[in-house]
Motif scaffolding. Structure first.
Motif, PDB file in Angstrom:
ATOM      1  N   LEU A   1       2.394 -13.765   7.486  1.00 27.74           N
ATOM      2  CA  LEU A   1       1.259 -14.498   6.930  1.00 27.74           C
ATOM      3  C   LEU A   1       1.327 -14.810   5.408  1.00 27.74           C
ATOM      4  N   LEU A   2       1.879 -13.865   4.756  1.00 33.55           N
ATOM      5  CA  LEU A   2       1.877 -13.872   3.294  1.00 33.55           C
ATOM      6  C   LEU A   2       2.994 -14.583   2.751  1.00 33.55           C
ATOM      7  N   LYS A   3       3.953 -14.619   3.690  1.00 36.75           N
ATOM      8  CA  LYS A   3       4.983 -15.474   3.363  1.00 36.75           C
ATOM      9  C   LYS A   3       4.539 -16.878   3.300  1.00 36.75           C
ATOM     10  N   ARG A   4       3.643 -17.450   4.260  1.00 35.86           N
ATOM     11  CA  ARG A   4       3.077 -18.679   4.281  1.00 35.86           C
ATOM     12  C   ARG A   4       1.939 -18.952   3.465  1.00 35.86           C
ATOM     13  N   GLN A   5       1.190 -17.765   3.069  1.00 38.78           N
ATOM     14  CA  GLN A   5       0.084 -18.099   1.779  1.00 38.78           C
ATOM     15  C   GLN A   5       0.211 -16.670   1.047  1.00 38.78           C
ATOM     16  N   PRO A   6       0.905 -16.807   0.098  1.00 41.40           N
ATOM     17  CA  PRO A   6       1.388 -15.654  -0.806  1.00 41.40           C
ATOM     18  C   PRO A   6       0.094 -14.980  -1.419  1.00 41.40           C
ATOM     19  N   GLY A   7      -0.905 -15.977  -1.600  1.00 43.87           N
ATOM     20  CA  GLY A   7      -2.323 -15.557  -2.518  1.00 43.87           C
ATOM     21  C   GLY A   7      -3.239 -15.065  -1.581  1.00 43.87           C
ATOM     22  N   ASN A   8      -3.345 -15.033  -0.411  1.00 43.23           N
ATOM     23  CA  ASN A   8      -4.239 -14.496   0.294  1.00 43.23           C
ATOM     24  C   ASN A   8      -4.493 -13.076   0.280  1.00 43.23           C
ATOM     25  N   ALA A   9      -5.702 -12.922  -0.453  1.00 42.56           N
ATOM     26  CA  ALA A   9      -6.080 -11.382  -0.702  1.00 42.56           C
ATOM     27  C   ALA A   9      -6.514 -10.717   0.448  1.00 42.56           C
ATOM     28  N   ARG A  10      -6.854 -11.290   1.437  1.00 38.01           N
ATOM     29  CA  ARG A  10      -7.352 -10.743   2.722  1.00 38.01           C
ATOM     30  C   ARG A  10      -6.290 -10.051   3.353  1.00 38.01           C
ATOM     31  N   TRP A  11      -5.134 -11.045   3.398  1.00 37.40           N
ATOM     32  CA  TRP A  11      -3.962 -10.540   4.251  1.00 37.40           C
ATOM     33  C   TRP A  11      -3.132  -9.267   3.254  1.00 37.40           C
ATOM     34  N   MET A  12      -3.206  -9.558   2.210  1.00 30.89           N
ATOM     35  CA  MET A  12      -2.661  -8.660   1.350  1.00 30.89           C
ATOM     36  C   MET A  12      -3.550  -7.294   1.505  1.00 30.89           C
ATOM     37  N   LEU A  13      -4.537  -7.213   1.522  1.00 27.09           N
ATOM     38  CA  LEU A  13      -5.147  -5.846   1.879  1.00 27.09           C
ATOM     39  C   LEU A  13      -4.683  -5.322   3.191  1.00 27.09           C
ATOM     40  N   GLY A  14      -4.804  -6.002   4.433  1.00 30.40           N
ATOM     41  CA  GLY A  14      -4.242  -5.841   5.470  1.00 30.40           C
ATOM     42  C   GLY A  14      -3.000  -5.283   5.408  1.00 30.40           C
ATOM     43  N   LEU A  15      -2.006  -5.902   4.945  1.00 29.67           N
ATOM     44  CA  LEU A  15      -0.658  -5.462   4.535  1.00 29.67           C
ATOM     45  C   LEU A  15      -0.492  -3.993   3.936  1.00 29.67           C
ATOM     46  N   ALA A  16      -1.542  -3.998   2.719  1.00 31.02           N
ATOM     47  CA  ALA A  16      -1.503  -2.584   1.937  1.00 31.02           C
ATOM     48  C   ALA A  16      -1.997  -1.475   2.716  1.00 31.02           C
ATOM     49  N   ILE A  17      -2.876  -1.840   3.643  1.00 31.71           N
ATOM     50  CA  ILE A  17      -3.586  -0.751   4.581  1.00 31.71           C
ATOM     51  C   ILE A  17      -2.344  -0.287   5.668  1.00 31.71           C
ATOM     52  N   SER A  18      -1.759  -1.290   6.203  1.00 28.17           N
ATOM     53  CA  SER A  18      -0.648  -1.160   7.108  1.00 28.17           C
ATOM     54  C   SER A  18       0.307  -0.473   6.626  1.00 28.17           C
ATOM     55  N   GLN A  19       0.943  -0.528   5.344  1.00 27.74           N
ATOM     56  CA  GLN A  19       2.011   0.038   4.683  1.00 27.74           C
ATOM     57  C   GLN A  19       1.492   1.586   4.367  1.00 27.74           C
ATOM     58  N   ASP A  20       0.293   1.580   3.852  1.00 29.84           N
ATOM     59  CA  ASP A  20      -0.246   2.917   3.799  1.00 29.84           C
ATOM     60  C   ASP A  20      -0.210   3.846   4.979  1.00 29.84           C
ATOM     61  N   LYS A  21      -0.551   3.084   6.119  1.00 29.16           N
ATOM     62  CA  LYS A  21      -0.594   3.996   7.338  1.00 29.16           C
ATOM     63  C   LYS A  21       0.870   4.422   7.923  1.00 29.16           C
ATOM     64  N   GLN A  22       1.891   3.593   7.428  1.00 27.95           N
ATOM     65  CA  GLN A  22       3.135   3.808   7.698  1.00 27.95           C
ATOM     66  C   GLN A  22       3.829   4.743   6.847  1.00 27.95           C
ATOM     67  N   LYS A  23       3.097   5.028   6.041  1.00 30.73           N
ATOM     68  CA  LYS A  23       3.689   6.126   4.675  1.00 30.73           C
ATOM     69  C   LYS A  23       4.484   5.365   3.838  1.00 30.73           C
ATOM     70  N   MET A  24       4.242   4.121   3.631  1.00 35.60           N
ATOM     71  CA  MET A  24       5.193   3.328   2.690  1.00 35.60           C
ATOM     72  C   MET A  24       4.476   3.366   1.399  1.00 35.60           C
ATOM     73  N   HIS A  25       3.998   4.450   0.972  1.00 39.05           N
ATOM     74  CA  HIS A  25       3.200   4.609  -0.255  1.00 39.05           C
ATOM     75  C   HIS A  25       3.416   3.679  -1.368  1.00 39.05           C
ATOM     76  N   GLY A  26       4.708   3.760  -1.734  1.00 40.92           N
ATOM     77  CA  GLY A  26       5.341   2.889  -2.963  1.00 40.92           C
ATOM     78  C   GLY A  26       4.904   1.545  -2.870  1.00 40.92           C
ATOM     79  N   GLU A  27       5.258   1.016  -1.705  1.00 43.33           N
ATOM     80  CA  GLU A  27       4.922  -0.548  -1.291  1.00 43.33           C
ATOM     81  C   GLU A  27       3.330  -0.645  -1.234  1.00 43.33           C
ATOM     82  N   ALA A  28       2.761   0.119  -0.662  1.00 46.07           N
ATOM     83  CA  ALA A  28       1.314   0.038  -0.513  1.00 46.07           C
ATOM     84  C   ALA A  28       0.721   0.124  -2.152  1.00 46.07           C
ATOM     85  N   LEU A  29       1.155   0.853  -2.917  1.00 50.66           N
ATOM     86  CA  LEU A  29       0.497   1.082  -4.121  1.00 50.66           C
ATOM     87  C   LEU A  29       0.879  -0.608  -4.958  1.00 50.66           C
ATOM     88  N   ILE A  30       2.011  -1.037  -4.665  1.00 47.78           N
ATOM     89  CA  ILE A  30       2.072  -2.393  -5.378  1.00 47.78           C
ATOM     90  C   ILE A  30       1.294  -3.399  -4.666  1.00 47.78           C
TER      91      ILE A  30
END
Length: 187
Positions: A129-158
């Motif tokens: 989704l973010l490749k299609r609409q890079p500026g969508n904050a709702r999808w960014m938040l979803g990605l951050a939460i998913s990264q966080d839960k997958q223990k991808m802390h560096g990516e989640a922080l960014i």
């Protein structure tokens, strides 16, 4: 076909749901792949308290037109409304890989995957989704939460920093993001 359409519109306008349902059934008998009529009928059936009939109509539609994501999405939403999230997610995951899923289907699937703690799937969908609409904050938040839960802390922080910088979300969400950023800084 046009006669049925006119009668359906008139019946709905006059509040005669039973007549609209009858005409929609007749229209679908003539045109089984008429997705619009099938979805309207399923919606009316669901509203009339017939979720099994609505599900049956949509299931038939999916079998007749497997690449039509709109019926699959509608059926998943009905399942979600019935608190059957795992089934809804499976239905969306079964969307043909050869057909590009629209943003609405991907967004709902990502959100459901997150609710069902399938963070690998939600991460994948939010990335698309973010490749299609890079500026969508709702999808960014979803990605951050998913990264966080997958223990991808560096990516989640960014990603959390991008969400905060977007200034698109409510103060409650910003507060949540600040909490995650503080937790990341402390770890």
């Amino acid at each position: 076909h046009q006669m049925f359409e006119q009668r359906i519109q008139l019946s709905l306008k006059n509040g005669d749901t039973a007549a609209a349902i009858q005409d929609l059934n007749s229209l679908i008998a003539l045109e089984p792949i008429n997705a619009s009529a099938r979805k309207r009928l399923a919606s009316l059936e669901f509203a009339q308290g017939n979720p099994k009939r609505a599900a049956f109509l949509l299931d038939q539609g999916i079998k007749l037109s497997p690449s039509d994501s709109s019926m699959r999405l509608m059926q998943a939403r009905l399942l979600f409304r019935e608190d059957r999230n795992a089934q809804a997610l499976l239905l969306l995951i079964d969307h043909a890989k050869s057909v590009i899923a629209d943003n609405e289907l991907l967004s709902f699937r990502a959100s459901l995957a997150e609710k069902e703690k399938d963070y690998a799937s939600s991460l994948q969908d939010y990335s698309v989704l973010l490749k299609r609409q890079p500026g969508n904050a709702r999808w960014m938040l979803g990605l951050a939460i998913s990264q966080d839960k997958q223990k991808m802390h560096g990516e989640a922080l960014i990603t959390y920093k991008k969400v905060k910088a977007s200034n698109q979300l409510s103060t409650q969400v910003v507060s949540f993001v600040d909490g995650r950023l503080a937790a990341s800084a402390g770890s």
